[in-house]
Design an enzyme around this catalytic site. Sequence first.
Site, PDB file in Angstrom:
ATOM      1  N   LEU A   1       0.722  -1.231  -0.058  1.00 51.89           N
ATOM      2  CA  LEU A   1      -0.126   0.087  -0.022  1.00 51.89           C
ATOM      3  C   LEU A   1       0.773   1.282   0.118  1.00 51.89           C
ATOM      4  O   LEU A   1       1.800   1.199   0.550  1.00 51.89           O
ATOM      5  CB  LEU A   1      -1.031   0.110   1.173  1.00 51.89           C
ATOM      6  CG  LEU A   1      -1.912  -0.868   1.439  1.00 51.89           C
ATOM      7  CD1 LEU A   1      -2.548  -0.694   2.616  1.00 51.89           C
ATOM      8  CD2 LEU A   1      -3.155  -0.758   0.251  1.00 51.89           C
ATOM      9  N   ASP A   2       0.646   2.127  -0.610  1.00 46.41           N
ATOM     10  CA  ASP A   2       1.146   3.396  -0.507  1.00 46.41           C
ATOM     11  C   ASP A   2       1.278   3.913   0.794  1.00 46.41           C
ATOM     12  O   ASP A   2       0.445   3.655   1.631  1.00 46.41           O
ATOM     13  CB  ASP A   2       0.700   4.690  -1.332  1.00 46.41           C
ATOM     14  CG  ASP A   2       0.615   4.158  -2.795  1.00 46.41           C
ATOM     15  OD1 ASP A   2       1.276   3.718  -3.406  1.00 46.41           O
ATOM     16  OD2 ASP A   2      -0.305   5.046  -3.655  1.00 46.41           O
ATOM     17  N   ARG A   3       2.417   4.539   1.108  1.00 44.88           N
ATOM     18  CA  ARG A   3       2.696   5.152   2.584  1.00 44.88           C
ATOM     19  C   ARG A   3       1.701   5.833   3.095  1.00 44.88           C
ATOM     20  O   ARG A   3       0.915   5.853   4.128  1.00 44.88           O
ATOM     21  CB  ARG A   3       3.951   6.025   2.511  1.00 44.88           C
ATOM     22  CG  ARG A   3       4.315   6.358   4.140  1.00 44.88           C
ATOM     23  CD  ARG A   3       5.402   7.080   3.708  1.00 44.88           C
ATOM     24  NE  ARG A   3       5.826   7.621   5.018  1.00 44.88           N
ATOM     25  CZ  ARG A   3       7.259   8.433   5.248  1.00 44.88           C
ATOM     26  NH1 ARG A   3       7.927   8.824   4.536  1.00 44.88           N
ATOM     27  NH2 ARG A   3       7.579   8.696   6.572  1.00 44.88           N
TER      28      ARG A   3
ATOM     29  N   ARG B   1      -5.189   6.680  -7.766  1.00 45.12           N
ATOM     30  CA  ARG B   1      -4.762   8.196  -7.455  1.00 45.12           C
ATOM     31  C   ARG B   1      -4.738   8.603  -9.050  1.00 45.12           C
ATOM     32  O   ARG B   1      -5.312   9.642  -9.470  1.00 45.12           O
ATOM     33  CB  ARG B   1      -3.568   8.208  -6.832  1.00 45.12           C
ATOM     34  CG  ARG B   1      -3.741   7.547  -5.243  1.00 45.12           C
ATOM     35  CD  ARG B   1      -2.300   7.742  -4.544  1.00 45.12           C
ATOM     36  NE  ARG B   1      -1.588   8.959  -4.451  1.00 45.12           N
ATOM     37  CZ  ARG B   1      -0.589   8.984  -3.772  1.00 45.12           C
ATOM     38  NH1 ARG B   1       0.193   7.790  -3.305  1.00 45.12           N
ATOM     39  NH2 ARG B   1       0.099  10.176  -4.070  1.00 45.12           N
TER      40      ARG B   1
END
Length: 303
Positions: A134-136, A235
């Site tokens: 997962l993205d930060r 995103r």
Amino acid sequence: MAVSFQTIDEFSAGQRLDNFLVKILKGVPKSHIYRVIRKGEVRVNKGRKKADYKLQQEDIVRIPPISVTEKKPAHVSDSLKKILMDAIIYEDKGLLIINKPSGVAVHSGSGVDTGVIEALRSVYKEPIELVHRLDRATSGVLLIAKKRSVLKNLHEQLHQHEMEKRYTALVKGTWSKKRHTIDAPLHQNSRYAVVDSKGKHSVSHFQPLKNFTQEDFSASLVEVTIETGRTHQIRAHAKYAEHAIACDDKYGDKEFDRQVKFRGLKRLFLHAHQLTFTNPLTGDIQKVQAPLSDELTQFLAKL
């Protein structure tokens, strides 16, 4: 660097000898690794092996003195350990599932000393591996394998698109309450994922749940499902659809972000709220849900 010996654990079992050495001897040219294997300086259980030898659990690999960039083990704070242990939402003998907080990287790198996996390894004192990322800035369901067989099975489910991921996001503007499919190939350049015909096939589905409208402000709460798992896919697709996600520092809309920050939002509003997969150990279909953080629910209550 002196001679060292590595005992093969279950996550490295089945891996080729050359690939194993590339992983642990970071910064050493592959040509040098192949040379020491060929010359017999690398031994497995005291015997010579070829580069394509498949390692077995409990094999002992002798590694000759090779200069590598020494990296000090990162210090893991007790507070991070507690945050992650408190975030556990499911655990069995083969699997650990957490509701990852926003702002915590899943692994070290890119200026980050410690991530989820390093912190949890320091707690569990045994080999564990990330199943996916997962993205930060993204929060939510994160799978971690405690057995290599579980990791391989879950990777196969990901590859075969048999794992369903659902996300919650707040996006710019109102969106009609029907499912909107973004089928647009994504190409990863040095900084961003961009829609480009030379990119990889990427499909995201956005289902608006609730619209928020005020005099100078409009937003939609949406559920997102993805058929592919490209870097920054949701995103980038949200930006492409002109419905950028709130507080996205890479793909966001500056004016929309100013408005949501004024209303109290301080983080990317993207949360992996549900994951459905087959548990490799039980064979059961498992649906895991991670509730929105108090920060996000309290923000929504004010809209």
